[in-house]
Motif scaffolding. Structure first.
Motif: not given
Ligand code: SF4
Length: 303
Positions: A235-240
């Motif tokens: 997942a992208p960092m924004a979601e992680l």
């Protein structure tokens, strides 16, 4: 391009996962690095503590601080307990009978030896960077791999990024000596490139064993590479970021049967924060979440 699993394959995977769990094997990874960092910005909670860190921006794209915002990568990193290695996973590790975590870490370090298990051993490393800190730490940080300073000194996070990590730790009301710090790979990738899939797969079992010995309450993955090597999905960092994950180190059993694993949080790599200080506010939010869980208070004075 993401592909959906069909129902038959999903059921088969679920069955296989249940089977391995019954055998005592808990974590299976599938990771992908094909994402780009978001452009989020926020107020900056750790800015004041990083004044001594120079604002110079590293310019080589091979530097890890640039990786957080690099464009999509083709390579996927999949750290899976491969079926051919399943009996290795089940084999008791030499540190499992060692109750003292300091001694157990020493056993793991001795087991690692003058490691030649992956190709990083012959790509210019000066020394293995095993990890440093309190063997009984409640808080553990995991980065990607050693850089030039770390390779030279044999200790993780000792360069400019390390200075900022120290400030982050201090902002949490802790000292560096109170936490434990390690990396996914223990040898410096040449030119500070991203560690490759096979290198991560080969080296990370030792990290898992370190985690199982230290038994921290919280593990903080520093940056996308560490996060995606520890977590079981892409997942992208924004979601992680912004939440906790329940984490049990893959293939490693703690000597404490009551240990139920660790809470894992994701934040930006300090090197990335040097590159883009606007994200320090977001990182501070991540650290505050960890502080709340651990009952930590920021120090009254930053001096
Ligand atoms: S990176 Fe890890 S597995 Fe590879 S040679 Fe170094 S210690 Fe061994």
């Amino acid at each position: 391009m993401p592909r959906a699993l069909n129902d038959h394959l999903r059921r088969a995977l679920a069955e296989r996962l249940r089977y391995y769990r019954e055998l005592g094997i808990y974590d299976f990874y599938r990771r992908d690095f094909n994402r780009r960092e978001p452009d989020a910005s926020a107020s900056n909670g750790i800015e004041s503590l990083s004044a001594e860190v120079p604002d110079q921006v590293l310019t080589s794209p091979s530097q890890p601080e640039l990786r957080e915002e690099m464009t999509a990568r083709k390579s996927a990193v999949v750290a899976t307990v491969a079926e051919e290695n399943i009996f290795d996973v089940l084999t008791p590790k030499p540190e499992q009978g060692v109750a003292d975590p300091k001694a157990a870490l020493k056993v793991i370090r001795e087991d690692l030896g003058d490691c030649t298990r992956c190709k990083l051993h012959q790509q210019g490393r000066k020394q293995i960077v095993f990890g440093v800190g309190n063997p009984r730490a409640e808080l553990m940080f995991v980065g990607e791999g050693p850089g030039a300073d770390e390779d030279a000194q044999g200790e993780p996070f000792v360069g400019r990024a390390g200075q900022l990590l120290n400030n982050m730790i201090k902002a949490m009301g802790l000292r560096r000596e109170e936490v434990y710090i390690a990396n996914v790979v223990k040898c410096r990738p040449p030119g500070n490139r991203t560690p490759e899939r096979d290198e991560c797969e080969t080296c990370s079992p030792f990290l898992m064993r370190q985690i199982a010995v230290i038994k921290p309450k919280v593990l903080v993955a520093l940056g996308a590479v560490a996060a995606k090597n520890l977590l079981a999905f892409n997942a992208p960092m924004a979601e992680l970021r912004g939440r906790f994950y329940d984490f049990m180190p893959a293939g490693a059993r703690s000597s404490d049967p009551s240990w139920q694993g660790v809470r894992l949080a994701v934040t930006y790599h300090p090197a990335f924060l040097l590159r883009d200080p606007r994200q320090k506010g977001e990182a501070w939010k991540d650290l505050q979440m960890v502080m709340k869980y651990l009952g930590l208070k920021p120090p009254k004075s930053n001096t």
